[in-house]
Write an enzyme that holds these catalytic residues in place. Sequence first.
Site, PDB file in Angstrom:
ATOM      1  CD  GLU A 139      -3.212   1.036   1.818  1.00  0.00           C
ATOM      2  OE1 GLU A 139      -4.012   1.980   1.749  1.00  0.00           O
ATOM      3  OE2 GLU A 139      -3.455  -0.024   2.408  1.00  0.00           O
ATOM      4  N   GLY A 147      -6.729   5.254  -0.951  1.00  0.00           N
ATOM      5  CA  GLY A 147      -6.944   3.862  -1.312  1.00  0.00           C
ATOM      6  C   GLY A 147      -8.412   3.494  -1.268  1.00  0.00           C
ATOM      7  CG  HIS A 194       0.259 -13.200   1.909  1.00  0.00           C
ATOM      8  ND1 HIS A 194       0.939 -12.004   1.910  1.00  0.00           N
ATOM      9  CD2 HIS A 194      -0.974 -12.931   2.383  1.00  0.00           C
ATOM     10  CE1 HIS A 194       0.155 -11.059   2.395  1.00  0.00           C
ATOM     11  NE2 HIS A 194      -1.017 -11.595   2.681  1.00  0.00           N
ATOM     12  CB  SER A 211       7.171 -18.337   4.457  1.00  0.00           C
ATOM     13  OG  SER A 211       8.058 -19.417   4.262  1.00  0.00           O
ATOM     14  CG  HIS A 221      -6.683   2.524 -14.976  1.00  0.00           C
ATOM     15  ND1 HIS A 221      -7.065   2.947 -16.236  1.00  0.00           N
ATOM     16  CD2 HIS A 221      -7.405   3.263 -14.100  1.00  0.00           C
ATOM     17  CE1 HIS A 221      -7.979   3.894 -16.116  1.00  0.00           C
ATOM     18  NE2 HIS A 221      -8.209   4.105 -14.843  1.00  0.00           N
ATOM     19  N   GLY A 264      -5.794   6.679 -14.604  1.00  0.00           N
ATOM     20  CA  GLY A 264      -6.934   7.420 -15.117  1.00  0.00           C
ATOM     21  C   GLY A 264      -7.069   8.774 -14.458  1.00  0.00           C
TER      22      GLY A 264
END
Length: 141
Positions: free
Chosen positions: A62, A82, A89, A92, A106, A108
């Site tokens: 993020e 967001g 995942h 490990s 994208h 936009g």
Amino acid sequence: MFKEIFTLDAINDLSQNTLLEHIGIQFTEIGKDYLIATMPVDSRTHQPMGLLHGGASVVLAESLGSLAATMTLDPDLQYCVGLDINANHIKSVRTGLVEGKATPLHIGKKTQVWEIKISNPNKELVCVSRITLAIIDKKHA
């Protein structure tokens, strides 16, 4: 693609006194159409079994996607938030550094979608994530 005002020093300075600084995320490369950061796999990012916590991978994803999207905007006129993030995942990790690379899917006027691939030092895929962001005009905020 990215605005020239965003340098590695400038974006790493934005991380001071935040979760990113606390867990050791460092932005390491700005490319023509990508952003890279690293994150340590240690006690700050482990889950109880001593593995990289999936939530830590999502924090890295993020952070990369949101910042990359922000770097395409004029910060005086727009910002991004967001809307959705997902993560798969795959492998490990117990120690070392992971590296995340955000690339656009994208770009936009009102939304952006970024893919973030996180890999271990052997370049093996650890996590793949996708984030969708809304672009907000500051005059309407």
